[in-house]
Scaffold this motif. Sequence first.
Motif, PDB file in Angstrom:
ATOM      1  N   GLY A 304      17.894 -14.012 -23.252  1.00  0.00           N
ATOM      2  CA  GLY A 304      17.641 -13.096 -24.354  1.00  0.00           C
ATOM      3  C   GLY A 304      16.920 -11.865 -23.854  1.00  0.00           C
ATOM      4  N   THR A 305      16.334 -11.127 -24.778  1.00  0.00           N
ATOM      5  CA  THR A 305      15.633  -9.896 -24.449  1.00  0.00           C
ATOM      6  C   THR A 305      14.283 -10.217 -23.822  1.00  0.00           C
ATOM      7  N   PRO A 306      14.023  -9.800 -22.565  1.00  0.00           N
ATOM      8  CA  PRO A 306      12.702 -10.045 -21.991  1.00  0.00           C
ATOM      9  C   PRO A 306      11.697  -9.008 -22.483  1.00  0.00           C
ATOM     10  N   GLY A 307      10.425  -9.383 -22.445  1.00  0.00           N
ATOM     11  CA  GLY A 307       9.388  -8.418 -22.782  1.00  0.00           C
ATOM     12  C   GLY A 307       8.099  -9.075 -23.190  1.00  0.00           C
ATOM     13  N   ALA A 308       6.996  -8.366 -22.942  1.00  0.00           N
ATOM     14  CA  ALA A 308       5.683  -8.807 -23.404  1.00  0.00           C
ATOM     15  C   ALA A 308       5.200  -7.794 -24.431  1.00  0.00           C
ATOM     16  N   ASN A 309       4.613  -6.666 -23.955  1.00  0.00           N
ATOM     17  CA  ASN A 309       4.203  -5.617 -24.889  1.00  0.00           C
ATOM     18  C   ASN A 309       5.341  -4.641 -25.184  1.00  0.00           C
ATOM     19  N   ALA A 334      22.435 -25.505 -10.746  1.00  0.00           N
ATOM     20  CA  ALA A 334      21.768 -25.774 -12.021  1.00  0.00           C
ATOM     21  C   ALA A 334      21.518 -24.440 -12.703  1.00  0.00           C
ATOM     22  N   ILE A 335      21.780 -24.388 -13.984  1.00  0.00           N
ATOM     23  CA  ILE A 335      21.490 -23.215 -14.811  1.00  0.00           C
ATOM     24  C   ILE A 335      20.582 -23.683 -15.937  1.00  0.00           C
ATOM     25  N   ILE A 336      19.343 -23.229 -15.908  1.00  0.00           N
ATOM     26  CA  ILE A 336      18.371 -23.593 -16.943  1.00  0.00           C
ATOM     27  C   ILE A 336      17.890 -22.297 -17.582  1.00  0.00           C
ATOM     28  N   TYR A 337      18.338 -22.034 -18.799  1.00  0.00           N
ATOM     29  CA  TYR A 337      18.000 -20.781 -19.469  1.00  0.00           C
ATOM     30  C   TYR A 337      16.531 -20.763 -19.884  1.00  0.00           C
ATOM     31  N   PHE A 338      15.960 -19.548 -19.800  1.00  0.00           N
ATOM     32  CA  PHE A 338      14.631 -19.348 -20.373  1.00  0.00           C
ATOM     33  C   PHE A 338      14.800 -18.443 -21.587  1.00  0.00           C
ATOM     34  N   ARG A 339      14.452 -18.899 -22.671  1.00  0.00           N
ATOM     35  CA  ARG A 339      13.971 -20.190 -23.078  1.00  0.00           C
ATOM     36  C   ARG A 339      14.845 -20.697 -24.189  1.00  0.00           C
ATOM     37  N   PHE A 345       4.316 -16.726 -31.330  1.00  0.00           N
ATOM     38  CA  PHE A 345       2.915 -16.323 -31.146  1.00  0.00           C
ATOM     39  C   PHE A 345       2.628 -16.099 -29.656  1.00  0.00           C
ATOM     40  N   ALA A 346       1.511 -15.432 -29.387  1.00  0.00           N
ATOM     41  CA  ALA A 346       0.935 -15.300 -28.049  1.00  0.00           C
ATOM     42  C   ALA A 346       1.717 -14.338 -27.155  1.00  0.00           C
ATOM     43  N   LEU A 347       1.438 -14.406 -25.854  1.00  0.00           N
ATOM     44  CA  LEU A 347       1.846 -13.382 -24.894  1.00  0.00           C
ATOM     45  C   LEU A 347       3.351 -13.172 -24.832  1.00  0.00           C
ATOM     46  N   GLU A 348       4.137 -14.241 -25.070  1.00  0.00           N
ATOM     47  CA  GLU A 348       5.578 -14.127 -24.871  1.00  0.00           C
ATOM     48  C   GLU A 348       6.363 -14.136 -26.182  1.00  0.00           C
ATOM     49  N   GLU A 349       5.752 -13.667 -27.260  1.00  0.00           N
ATOM     50  CA  GLU A 349       6.470 -13.667 -28.534  1.00  0.00           C
ATOM     51  C   GLU A 349       7.614 -12.652 -28.554  1.00  0.00           C
ATOM     52  N   TYR A 350       7.635 -11.714 -27.592  1.00  0.00           N
ATOM     53  CA  TYR A 350       8.763 -10.790 -27.457  1.00  0.00           C
ATOM     54  C   TYR A 350       9.707 -11.197 -26.324  1.00  0.00           C
ATOM     55  N   TRP A 351       9.430 -12.332 -25.653  1.00  0.00           N
ATOM     56  CA  TRP A 351      10.297 -12.782 -24.560  1.00  0.00           C
ATOM     57  C   TRP A 351      11.311 -13.756 -25.158  1.00  0.00           C
ATOM     58  N   HIS A 352      12.483 -13.231 -25.472  1.00  0.00           N
ATOM     59  CA  HIS A 352      13.429 -13.938 -26.324  1.00  0.00           C
ATOM     60  C   HIS A 352      14.220 -14.995 -25.571  1.00  0.00           C
ATOM     61  N   ILE A 354      17.378 -18.351 -26.259  1.00  0.00           N
ATOM     62  CA  ILE A 354      18.715 -18.548 -26.823  1.00  0.00           C
ATOM     63  C   ILE A 354      18.657 -18.423 -28.342  1.00  0.00           C
ATOM     64  N   LEU A 355      17.651 -19.055 -28.950  1.00  0.00           N
ATOM     65  CA  LEU A 355      17.443 -18.942 -30.397  1.00  0.00           C
ATOM     66  C   LEU A 355      16.398 -17.866 -30.671  1.00  0.00           C
ATOM     67  N   GLN A 356      16.582 -17.133 -31.753  1.00  0.00           N
ATOM     68  CA  GLN A 356      15.576 -16.162 -32.172  1.00  0.00           C
ATOM     69  C   GLN A 356      14.369 -16.909 -32.760  1.00  0.00           C
ATOM     70  N   HIS A 357      13.396 -16.166 -33.256  1.00  0.00           N
ATOM     71  CA  HIS A 357      12.174 -16.785 -33.778  1.00  0.00           C
ATOM     72  C   HIS A 357      12.464 -17.793 -34.887  1.00  0.00           C
ATOM     73  N   HIS A 358      13.505 -17.544 -35.664  1.00  0.00           N
ATOM     74  CA  HIS A 358      13.776 -18.406 -36.820  1.00  0.00           C
ATOM     75  C   HIS A 358      14.366 -19.755 -36.414  1.00  0.00           C
ATOM     76  N   GLY A 359      14.867 -19.875 -35.201  1.00  0.00           N
ATOM     77  CA  GLY A 359      15.317 -21.173 -34.704  1.00  0.00           C
ATOM     78  C   GLY A 359      16.699 -21.593 -35.142  1.00  0.00           C
ATOM     79  N   GLN A 360      17.463 -20.687 -35.740  1.00  0.00           N
ATOM     80  CA  GLN A 360      18.813 -21.027 -36.183  1.00  0.00           C
ATOM     81  C   GLN A 360      19.841 -20.536 -35.161  1.00  0.00           C
ATOM     82  N   PRO A 361      20.973 -21.208 -35.018  1.00  0.00           N
ATOM     83  CA  PRO A 361      21.972 -20.781 -34.041  1.00  0.00           C
ATOM     84  C   PRO A 361      22.564 -19.427 -34.407  1.00  0.00           C
ATOM     85  N   GLY A 362      22.744 -18.586 -33.367  1.00  0.00           N
ATOM     86  CA  GLY A 362      23.320 -17.259 -33.559  1.00  0.00           C
ATOM     87  C   GLY A 362      24.318 -16.969 -32.452  1.00  0.00           C
TER      88      GLY A 362
END
Length: 663
Positions: A304-309, A334-339, A345-352, A354-362
Amino acid sequence: MYFGACYYPEHWPEERWEQDAQMMKAAGFNIVRMAEFAWAKMEPEEGVYDFDWLERAIEIMEKQGIQVMLGTPTPGPPKWIYDRHPDVYQQDIYGRNRGFGARRHYCFNNKNFHHYTKAIVTRMAERFSNHPNVIGWQIDNEFGVIDTTRCYCDHCKAEFKLWLKRKYKSIDAVNEAWGTIFSSQTYTAWDQIHLPVYAVHQMHNPGMLLDFYRFSSDSVRAYQKIHVDILKAVTPSHKVTHNEMGTFNQIDYYDLSADLDIVSLDIYPSMRPAPENAINSALQHDLSRGFKMANYWVTEHQSGTPGANVMFPTPKPGELRRWTYQSIAHGADAIIYFRWRTITFALEEYWHGILQHHGQPGRKYREVQQVGAELAKLADTLEGSTPAAKVAMVRCFDNEWTFDIQPHVREYSYMGHFQHYYQYFFENGIPVDLISPESDLSRYDLVVIPNLIMAQDETVERIYDYVKNGGRAIMDYRAGAKEWDNRMAATKLPGKYRELLGIEIEDYGIIEKSALNGLQASSGGETAQATTWYDVVELNEAEPLASFTEDYYAGSAAATSNRYGSGIAYYFATQPDQNGLSQLMDGICSEAGVETLLPGIPKGIEVAHRQRGSERILFLINHTLESREINLPDAYLDLLNEQEVSGRVTLKGNDVLVLRKQG
């Protein structure tokens, strides 16, 4: 082939875990990575351990047929350790603690931290050593990231002195190696040794700095060995890895990888500007394969979209799939996606993830699901296959550190220079191994050895023997200029390589960006540009391949070739621009019999392969958003669409072909 994601059950309500596991199974996952940042939950206070929650998460995964790789949780030590032992904090060059609030703020040499590390790793390993669903361990997480390799605390100062004593035996030998007679810097006792902390203009003795860089790298390896020894003793059947970072250069990854079963890589292509991101990510894959000369795992793969600030570009539809196939093409097993799911919440709330914040498949979930179904088709074909190359490039961390300390030219980068050569091979579909100076060269038709300013005697002898026995080696400017202790060599350049290269260098200097020189191939053709550096070459036995066209050294050789024994040694006295490099490399590769995987590759198409015996699996990857026409010289089986293809085929933007030759 392992396929999955990084999953953090401690971030989500337990009633959600089952749903996540079911969705992972539906996406074709068979592995998750967990727990590398969960120390505070596993040991909330000293000696009080709680692994029950983690075991419940593992068992939920087990019910869905998903295996687990656990991380030792040391990158994020709990606050109670620092409150009890403030000396565990790293110190910067100004003597300030790098305080609590993020991660990786511990000192690798702190004995108190070693005690707590041994305790948590031992208890964790004992708890899960016999669990049938745990298949391996990732040690810590991204050693050295965020400039955390080098610590300047009193513990490191004491260990640095011991390291120097083991290496030099006497303080006089240290003075000789570093040249401390300069500026009255001579040491008369071991207690006078200090660390390269903040000084006037932050200028320290280059010999001292190189030794400190080597010591710091060794300290990371020694700390990793604490984990390795425990895990191998308690869980001998489990694989042990660490997630390295490709082009990261503060740790000698050849050394670090030697103690691991498998090398792993964390890769985020969109954090590099397009179109260079495709080249740079391919480079990181090939570097990772070279650290143990074997296939590797990707333990964090951008999803997904990486980023902190601030955020980096969002992957467009098809990009996750494309990058996944690039990883596999270069040797990832091996392919292990992050995340899995983006944290709220916290430092990686903008580090996206496979699922967005809402947790539903997209759309990203559906794309990953497509890859999972495709990999299920390819698994048997890929099993036991690996990339194969007849060209190698030598990366030397000691030389890279030397150029970090004294880059010679403003904005100069050893790895940037290294990638300049790599780009040629990438764009021409020529497989390349990226190897250490200690590697066996005899298996290769061509070896490129950039910026070998220092080398141990064994390496020099290995290069001579390789060329003498029929190999072809490319060396370039600054070769042989320094001794292994980072002192200048008191011999005429190229020093130890004069006989091999058949040249001598009378003068040299930098080429500034505002005053580039011209470069003319001896065979004719269009004029290119010479950048960065020039050597004024005197030809002995060597013959010129190209010449400078301007300045006081106009007409002198900018590239040479010299027959030595049964082989040829080439020398580049400058950094040609990409056009000039292509002219030189085209001729050298043709003479060496180096072939492309597929002729006539359109711009933007990457060609890579994996091989098993005589069977070759060809990957064609379109790194553009536009369709490209490709001419296949033979008939192939399209393994993803299960149909025969030949002749002219169209590859859509962001699309991939995986081919096996028919007949």
